[in-house]
Design a protein around this motif. Structure first.
Motif, PDB file in Angstrom:
ATOM      1  N   HIS A  77       1.540   5.333  -2.147  1.00 34.15           N
ATOM      2  CA  HIS A  77       1.111   6.385  -3.083  1.00 34.15           C
ATOM      3  C   HIS A  77       2.397   7.046  -3.597  1.00 34.15           C
ATOM      4  N   ASP A  90       1.947   2.866   3.500  1.00 28.53           N
ATOM      5  CA  ASP A  90       1.024   3.933   3.079  1.00 28.53           C
ATOM      6  C   ASP A  90       1.833   5.163   2.643  1.00 28.53           C
ATOM      7  N   HIS A 119      -9.596   1.792   1.054  1.00 25.22           N
ATOM      8  CA  HIS A 119      -9.210   2.548   2.249  1.00 25.22           C
ATOM      9  C   HIS A 119     -10.455   2.504   3.141  1.00 25.22           C
ATOM     10  N   LYS A 178      -0.425   3.450  -6.057  1.00 28.85           N
ATOM     11  CA  LYS A 178      -1.757   3.939  -6.421  1.00 28.85           C
ATOM     12  C   LYS A 178      -1.647   5.250  -7.189  1.00 28.85           C
ATOM     13  N   HIS A 183       0.859  -1.198   0.000  1.00 27.21           N
ATOM     14  CA  HIS A 183       0.000   0.000   0.000  1.00 27.21           C
ATOM     15  C   HIS A 183       0.889   1.240   0.000  1.00 27.21           C
ATOM     16  N   HIS A 202      -6.216   0.206   6.577  1.00 22.24           N
ATOM     17  CA  HIS A 202      -6.374   1.152   7.699  1.00 22.24           C
ATOM     18  C   HIS A 202      -7.108   0.467   8.854  1.00 22.24           C
TER      19      HIS A 202
HETATM   20 ZN   LIG Z   1      -3.357   5.100   1.409  1.00 23.11          ZN
END
Ligand SMILES: [Zn+2]
Length: 402
Positions: free
Chosen positions: A73, A309, A235, A140, A71, A258
């Motif tokens: 970004h 994340d 999410h 992502k 996960h 999460h």
């Molecule tokens: Zn995220």
């Protein structure tokens, strides 16, 4: 990996005399790891013998499956230092967002950056991860929020693959652009934006929460992605409990991520569907949040994974080893759960078979580490010592890449 010799010759590469190795589920000691044609051939008690085309002395080293960060970004431009300073002076994330800061700052900077700049930033971030032994990274989209922009971010993420494996996730449903009508934007995400991103995406994700997308909108978006063959994830249950975890699991989500507000119905649905719980202790700490219901997830038999994340706002944390340790300290995972969480269960969260494990037949992604000075060679010590572990050697598909 190509083999220049005949089909009958000895396995190509052997890691000799590995002190200890994490298989994905347990620690084994004193083994040789034979690799050929991109896969693990055997893991056997150290024999001391040679005979492979390439012998690598791994005496004293810890072997891990190449780590999997499931996960992130990782494709963005710009800085969020201003947000961090404001949050540390007492402003809430929500107040900063409503004032046009937060994610919108990153969207503005990312839209304005060239392909070359975004590729260089993404590649530099991936290089840092590779040095710590991360060989598979999920990336992502979600910082463009336009049809062409989202497709561009996913294309750039794919272009940054190699030596690492990159898994891409379409996250047009990351935020509603402030200048857009909400219903029209959801229509666009489910229609032309999804169509434009399909060629570059392995999965679809949605941010279902207070201030983001509603449960009904999230359901529409996930169903649209599923209908065109994308794997789905969410999410989920981060700021408010919305019911998205139960819904996504019922739709066959690979993971829900999460989960700080996850309820019993969500846990039961995830257990039934085999949906992986992705724990994100970086975001939890930066947002001063409390832990997800780990004991209940564990009791229900839900697989636990840990990811960074990695993003500039709520989790500017790029070191997966640090997150493994934080998952122990702030969420109560055991060292073994943390090791499984950054390897085999993270691969499962991405739907990757044979990755994140070291066993005969698995993909030969391997990271080798020295223990910290004076420490025993045991993979759990890399969780006990927080972060900053540099791999001595890294292999992807049996080829040495670091
Ligand atoms: Zn995220």
């Amino acid at each position: 990996m190509t083999d220049p010799g005949s089909a009958t010759q000895k396995p190509h590469t052997c890691l000799r005399n590995v002190a200890s190795l994490w298989t994905g589920t347990e620690v084994v000691r004193g083994v040789d790891v034979m690799m050929a044609e991109g896969h693990i051939v055997t893991i056997e008690r150290s024999s001391g013998g040679g005979g492979s085309a390439i012998d690598i002395d791994a005496t004293g080293l810890i072997a891990m499956p190449g780590l999997v960060d499931c996960h992130t970004h990782t494709v963005w431009a710009g800085t969020r230092l201003g947000d961090f300073v404001r949050r540390q002076s007492g402003e809430s994330y929500a107040a900063i967002l409503e004032g046009g800061g937060g994610i919108h700052t990153t969207v503005h900077a990312t839209r304005g950056a060239s392909d070359e700049v975004l590729r260089a930033l993404c590649r530099a971030r991936l290089d840092t991860m590779l040095a710590s032994g991360v060989t598979t990274v999920e990336i992502k989209s979600g910082y463009a929020l336009t049809i062409e922009g989202e497709a561009r971010l996913l294309r750039i993420a794919r272009e940054c693959a190699g030596p690492q494996r990159v898994v891409t996730t379409f996250l047009g449903a990351h935020a509603i652009p402030p200048d857009r009508d909400r219903a029209a934007y959801v229509d666009e995400v489910c229609g032309p934006m999804l169509a434009a991103c399909l060629a570059y995406a392995d999965g679809i994700d949605v941010y279902c929460d207070r201030g983001a997308f509603t449960l009904a909108e999230a359901e529409r978006i996930l169903r649209a992605g599923k209908a065109v063959g994308l794997s789905i994830r969410a999410h989920a249950e981060q700021v408010d409990g919305t019911g998205i975890a139960a819904l996504a699991a019922t739709l066959g989500a690979l993971s829900c991520d999460h989960l700080e507000r996850l309820d019993d119905a969500g846990i039961a649905a995830m257990a039934r569907a085999g949906t992986v719980a992705v724990l994100l202790p970086g975001a939890m700490l930066y947002l001063h949040d409390s832990a997800p219901p780990i004991a209940k997830l564990r009791a229900a038999g839900v697989a636990l994974s840990v990811a960074t994340d990695f993003n500039p706002g709520s989790s500017p944390v790029r070191d997966l080893w640090t997150c493994a340790t934080l998952a122990c300290l702030t969420m109560g995972l055991s060292p073994e759960e943390a090791l499984g969480g950054i390897t085999v269960n993270a691969a499962r969260a991405l739907g990757l078979a044979g990755v994140g494990e070291l066993r005969a037949g698995a993909v030969a992604d391997v990271a080798l580490y020295k223990p910290p000075p004076g420490e025993i060679a045991d993979p759990r010590v890399l969780v006990q010592y927080m972060g900053g572990h540099r791999a001595e050697m890294v292999f992807v598909g049996g080829a040495r890449v670091g």
